[in-house]
Motif scaffolding. Sequence first.
Motif, PDB file in Angstrom:
ATOM      1  N   THR A 352       0.856  -1.188   0.000  1.00  0.00           N
ATOM      2  CA  THR A 352       0.000   0.000   0.000  1.00  0.00           C
ATOM      3  C   THR A 352       0.889   1.235   0.000  1.00  0.00           C
ATOM      4  O   THR A 352       1.456   1.618   1.026  1.00  0.00           O
ATOM      5  CB  THR A 352      -0.927   0.010   1.224  1.00  0.00           C
ATOM      6  OG1 THR A 352      -1.722  -1.178   1.227  1.00  0.00           O
ATOM      7  CG2 THR A 352      -1.850   1.219   1.187  1.00  0.00           C
ATOM      8  N   LEU A 353       1.035   1.854  -1.182  1.00  0.00           N
ATOM      9  CA  LEU A 353       1.936   2.992  -1.350  1.00  0.00           C
ATOM     10  C   LEU A 353       1.371   4.224  -0.643  1.00  0.00           C
ATOM     11  O   LEU A 353       0.163   4.526  -0.760  1.00  0.00           O
ATOM     12  CB  LEU A 353       2.121   3.269  -2.841  1.00  0.00           C
ATOM     13  CG  LEU A 353       3.203   4.276  -3.230  1.00  0.00           C
ATOM     14  CD1 LEU A 353       4.585   3.790  -2.804  1.00  0.00           C
ATOM     15  CD2 LEU A 353       3.160   4.508  -4.740  1.00  0.00           C
ATOM     16  N   LEU A 354       2.243   4.969   0.077  1.00  0.00           N
ATOM     17  CA  LEU A 354       1.789   6.093   0.887  1.00  0.00           C
ATOM     18  C   LEU A 354       2.208   7.450   0.333  1.00  0.00           C
ATOM     19  O   LEU A 354       1.426   8.404   0.370  1.00  0.00           O
ATOM     20  CB  LEU A 354       2.299   5.946   2.326  1.00  0.00           C
ATOM     21  CG  LEU A 354       1.846   4.664   3.045  1.00  0.00           C
ATOM     22  CD1 LEU A 354       2.479   4.585   4.415  1.00  0.00           C
ATOM     23  CD2 LEU A 354       0.331   4.614   3.147  1.00  0.00           C
ATOM     24  N   ASP A 355       3.448   7.577  -0.173  1.00  0.00           N
ATOM     25  CA  ASP A 355       3.885   8.887  -0.657  1.00  0.00           C
ATOM     26  C   ASP A 355       4.969   8.726  -1.718  1.00  0.00           C
ATOM     27  O   ASP A 355       5.429   7.622  -2.007  1.00  0.00           O
ATOM     28  CB  ASP A 355       4.379   9.766   0.491  1.00  0.00           C
ATOM     29  CG  ASP A 355       5.496   9.130   1.297  1.00  0.00           C
ATOM     30  OD1 ASP A 355       6.466   8.637   0.685  1.00  0.00           O
ATOM     31  OD2 ASP A 355       5.404   9.107   2.536  1.00  0.00           O
ATOM     32  N   ALA A 356       5.402   9.874  -2.282  1.00  0.00           N
ATOM     33  CA  ALA A 356       6.331   9.865  -3.416  1.00  0.00           C
ATOM     34  C   ALA A 356       7.745   9.473  -3.029  1.00  0.00           C
ATOM     35  O   ALA A 356       8.582   9.245  -3.914  1.00  0.00           O
ATOM     36  CB  ALA A 356       6.345  11.241  -4.086  1.00  0.00           C
ATOM     37  N   THR A 357       8.050   9.384  -1.743  1.00  0.00           N
ATOM     38  CA  THR A 357       9.372   8.906  -1.338  1.00  0.00           C
ATOM     39  C   THR A 357       9.500   7.405  -1.506  1.00  0.00           C
ATOM     40  O   THR A 357      10.593   6.854  -1.370  1.00  0.00           O
ATOM     41  CB  THR A 357       9.656   9.265   0.130  1.00  0.00           C
ATOM     42  OG1 THR A 357       8.781   8.510   0.991  1.00  0.00           O
ATOM     43  CG2 THR A 357       9.463  10.762   0.371  1.00  0.00           C
ATOM     44  N   GLY A 358       8.378   6.718  -1.789  1.00  0.00           N
ATOM     45  CA  GLY A 358       8.387   5.273  -1.948  1.00  0.00           C
ATOM     46  C   GLY A 358       7.986   4.515  -0.692  1.00  0.00           C
ATOM     47  O   GLY A 358       8.059   3.285  -0.661  1.00  0.00           O
ATOM     48  N   ARG A 359       7.539   5.223   0.341  1.00  0.00           N
ATOM     49  CA  ARG A 359       7.150   4.569   1.590  1.00  0.00           C
ATOM     50  C   ARG A 359       5.830   3.828   1.389  1.00  0.00           C
ATOM     51  O   ARG A 359       4.885   4.341   0.785  1.00  0.00           O
ATOM     52  CB  ARG A 359       7.010   5.612   2.702  1.00  0.00           C
ATOM     53  CG  ARG A 359       6.706   5.044   4.094  1.00  0.00           C
ATOM     54  CD  ARG A 359       6.846   6.152   5.137  1.00  0.00           C
ATOM     55  NE  ARG A 359       6.460   5.680   6.460  1.00  0.00           N
ATOM     56  CZ  ARG A 359       5.240   5.849   6.992  1.00  0.00           C
ATOM     57  NH1 ARG A 359       4.312   6.505   6.304  1.00  0.00           N
ATOM     58  NH2 ARG A 359       4.962   5.392   8.198  1.00  0.00           N
ATOM     59  N   TYR A 360       5.774   2.613   1.902  1.00  0.00           N
ATOM     60  CA  TYR A 360       4.546   1.827   1.777  1.00  0.00           C
ATOM     61  C   TYR A 360       4.349   0.946   3.005  1.00  0.00           C
ATOM     62  O   TYR A 360       5.286   0.709   3.788  1.00  0.00           O
ATOM     63  CB  TYR A 360       4.564   0.959   0.522  1.00  0.00           C
ATOM     64  CG  TYR A 360       5.629  -0.124   0.492  1.00  0.00           C
ATOM     65  CD1 TYR A 360       5.395  -1.387   1.039  1.00  0.00           C
ATOM     66  CD2 TYR A 360       6.867   0.111  -0.103  1.00  0.00           C
ATOM     67  CE1 TYR A 360       6.362  -2.380   0.996  1.00  0.00           C
ATOM     68  CE2 TYR A 360       7.840  -0.873  -0.146  1.00  0.00           C
ATOM     69  CZ  TYR A 360       7.583  -2.117   0.402  1.00  0.00           C
ATOM     70  OH  TYR A 360       8.539  -3.103   0.367  1.00  0.00           O
ATOM     71  N   GLN A 361       3.115   0.484   3.158  1.00  0.00           N
ATOM     72  CA  GLN A 361       2.774  -0.439   4.236  1.00  0.00           C
ATOM     73  C   GLN A 361       2.723  -1.853   3.674  1.00  0.00           C
ATOM     74  O   GLN A 361       2.109  -2.097   2.631  1.00  0.00           O
ATOM     75  CB  GLN A 361       1.431  -0.095   4.867  1.00  0.00           C
ATOM     76  CG  GLN A 361       1.059  -1.010   6.042  1.00  0.00           C
ATOM     77  CD  GLN A 361      -0.273  -0.641   6.679  1.00  0.00           C
ATOM     78  OE1 GLN A 361      -1.228  -0.348   5.982  1.00  0.00           O
ATOM     79  NE2 GLN A 361      -0.320  -0.661   8.012  1.00  0.00           N
ATOM     80  N   ASP A 362       3.394  -2.772   4.370  1.00  0.00           N
ATOM     81  CA  ASP A 362       3.331  -4.181   3.996  1.00  0.00           C
ATOM     82  C   ASP A 362       2.017  -4.787   4.473  1.00  0.00           C
ATOM     83  O   ASP A 362       1.679  -4.709   5.654  1.00  0.00           O
ATOM     84  CB  ASP A 362       4.486  -4.960   4.636  1.00  0.00           C
ATOM     85  CG  ASP A 362       5.680  -5.055   3.715  1.00  0.00           C
ATOM     86  OD1 ASP A 362       5.471  -5.271   2.514  1.00  0.00           O
ATOM     87  OD2 ASP A 362       6.809  -4.895   4.197  1.00  0.00           O
ATOM     88  N   ARG A 363       1.292  -5.393   3.546  1.00  0.00           N
ATOM     89  CA  ARG A 363       0.085  -6.144   3.901  1.00  0.00           C
ATOM     90  C   ARG A 363       0.124  -7.470   3.160  1.00  0.00           C
ATOM     91  O   ARG A 363       0.607  -7.551   2.028  1.00  0.00           O
ATOM     92  CB  ARG A 363      -1.181  -5.388   3.515  1.00  0.00           C
ATOM     93  CG  ARG A 363      -1.377  -4.064   4.226  1.00  0.00           C
ATOM     94  CD  ARG A 363      -2.773  -3.523   3.977  1.00  0.00           C
ATOM     95  NE  ARG A 363      -3.046  -3.337   2.567  1.00  0.00           N
ATOM     96  CZ  ARG A 363      -4.270  -3.110   2.065  1.00  0.00           C
ATOM     97  NH1 ARG A 363      -5.316  -3.073   2.862  1.00  0.00           N
ATOM     98  NH2 ARG A 363      -4.446  -2.935   0.779  1.00  0.00           N
ATOM     99  N   THR A 364      -0.401  -8.488   3.774  1.00  0.00           N
ATOM    100  CA  THR A 364      -0.566  -9.764   3.077  1.00  0.00           C
ATOM    101  C   THR A 364      -2.052 -10.076   2.954  1.00  0.00           C
ATOM    102  O   THR A 364      -2.864  -9.660   3.784  1.00  0.00           O
ATOM    103  CB  THR A 364       0.128 -10.921   3.816  1.00  0.00           C
ATOM    104  OG1 THR A 364      -0.476 -11.096   5.100  1.00  0.00           O
ATOM    105  CG2 THR A 364       1.616 -10.651   3.971  1.00  0.00           C
TER     106      THR A 364
END
Length: 742
Positions: A352-364
């Motif tokens: 789940t991508l959060l912002d333009a820095t490439g930060r995301y949340q891992d979900r399965t």
Amino acid sequence: MNLFVDDPRGLPNPSPLLRKKAALLSCTIASILALGAIPAHAQQAEDTTAAGEGTEVKELGRVITKGTREIKDVTGGALGVVSRLNTPFSISAVPFEALQDKQPASLYDAFVSDASVTRQAGSAYTGWSSFISVRGIPISSTDGSQKINGVPVTTWGLSLPIEVMDQIQLLKGASGFMYGFTSPGGAVNYVTKKPVEGFQLSADIGWTSNNILKGHVDIGRGAEDGSGVGYRINAVHEDGTTSTGTGVKRSAFSLALQAGITDALKLSFDTIYLKSEFTKPAPMVFLTSYNQSDLPSPKGVDRNAQASEAFDNPSFLYVGAALNWQLAPSWDADLRFTHSKTEQAYSKGYLTLLDATGRYQDRTFESLQIYNNDAVQLLVNGDLDVFGMNHKLALGATMIKQRETRGLSHQYPGYRNYGYRNLYTRMDFSYAPIAVEDQSRFPNNWNRQQALFVSDTIQLSPHWLAIAGVRFTRYEQSQTQYSFASATSYTRNTLNIRTEETTPTLAVMFKPRAETTVYASYSEALEPGSTVGAQYVNYGQLLDPNTSKQWEIGFKNDSRTVRSAISAFRVDRGTAYANESNVWVQSGISRYQGLDGSLDLRLGQNLQVGGSFVWLDKADYLNSSSAWLIDKKVPGSYRYSGSVHADYSVPAVEGLSFSAQARYTGETVAYQNTARLLTIKTPSYTLYDVSAKYQQIVGGHAVTYRAGINNLFDKTYWIGGSATYMFLGDPRTYFASVTFDF
């Protein structure tokens, strides 16, 4: 041939496993060539015998090989089997020889030269690899838009084994009259390999980078030897690892039988079995929580951020039987019974991508999804002369039943969160998968459609034809919603929908010459009610069926030197989207209109060039309960898409040919975020592919060598053809194969 890296030592940093498998490939090829030195004992075909309509006999030296090279007729559903030139719709088809040369791993790869076909997902080796869109409209894998021999199947989460197909046909647009419930983007029809005249035996082995090996055997015999039974058997096995770390293990088997019970009554039987196992499949990148309009650059992104424990294991079984009865010289009846079962067991990460820095949340998300389809179809075709005009009639009935079952984890716990990472920082991610195949199973969705249809193709004059058709459909759907307090404590609620719809098709065609058609058509299509996905607040809700309407004006020409087609189309479709509260709603109309064209020219004996383009003048929300969406682009749409290709046979070297292709996909709407008032688009990109083929005679048999490179310049790019997620495109890929025809 050095361009295609025959020698594994030419690859960058080859692993020991790669060297081992490449050595195995070399030994196998050498063994096949050695077999070719043995004097031929296979039955020789007669010099001028054709394999039937749409096939051509090609002589290479002293050996004659047979295969479908050009597709003249298509399976037109309620129109029967009709000439492609006498169909008032845009049609794209890939014949047997092109499937052999392209070595496609997915449905998109088969149609890559058709600019109207774009992909929704990346990576050829994942459960989503055959999710495509046509003219910006997604082709569903569950609503009946995918067919085998004209009868609907469910292809959710898998790619059908293209090695067992003789051809793949794509009927673009609102084809509901011909096939019943379908996406208004079109319908895909896979035509399986059938017994051919004489004896056939071929074997091929192929390699794909990084270290995937594939073996395939195709054997068959026609019924003309007096046995009364013809057969065709195909077996495929593929094993290895892609350059992005996805493990691949795939096996497929098909059997086709044909028997003449009497001179007028023929029986046929087809079955396909597929079992695939993918480890560490390419992950989806969800955009539902993204907070900016510009996406992170794909350059430098971890090419596969999936956990090593993740897997995607689809399987598929198809069984079909048909009776064809020649009722009279110009009348026949075709009765088909089919059963198919699609099963997908998977446990994989969704980023789940959060912002333009490439930060995301891992979900399965982990689940078991099973689809069972049963269908019965009767089609009667015949000619009548009334008042001096010829009428080609097609009438029939279909009954299709689909049942979907899901595993417990699809409902409870659903998505599991595992913290945060970054696209540009490679960090190992590990988790304990759920044993999805052993968990409790819950019936989820049941639907049935019963239909009667009739069409009349009227020869008004030597140059004018008209088509009138109507389909009456009774549709029932039942959806079960579950509410879980724990894994063993839940309540359920059942929702039911029932509707009866009549969908017409009207068309007129003008044929100034036998090889040219100008047409205008109107048609309607039904789409079944969809079930809301797990990422939305109203997860599990059942939506009502939709009716789509299509207008098309077109031109087709199919001559020896020029093959061209162009159409202007408009499709009005009921639309659905996530509103400001992340509730998936069905409200309003989206309109798609534009031009779709192709041109192929044969410039002498050795050179053929061509191209394809789509211009979407409009792919907009015309009206919506969300005012912000009005006149915004529908996800999956683009402005332009195009491809050009050239095929050249070297005059000085008999049997040697080269092919090159460039494919452009325009900036594509990936997600419309109504909560943040953001339109998120994936940038445009162009990919280049090259390949070579060399055919020779070895020991009285034809041997064909193929090699090529896809994504020649190793372009990194985002694929954004879905409504909510995107994929990272595949890197540069090498392939090579050798085929030995007995």
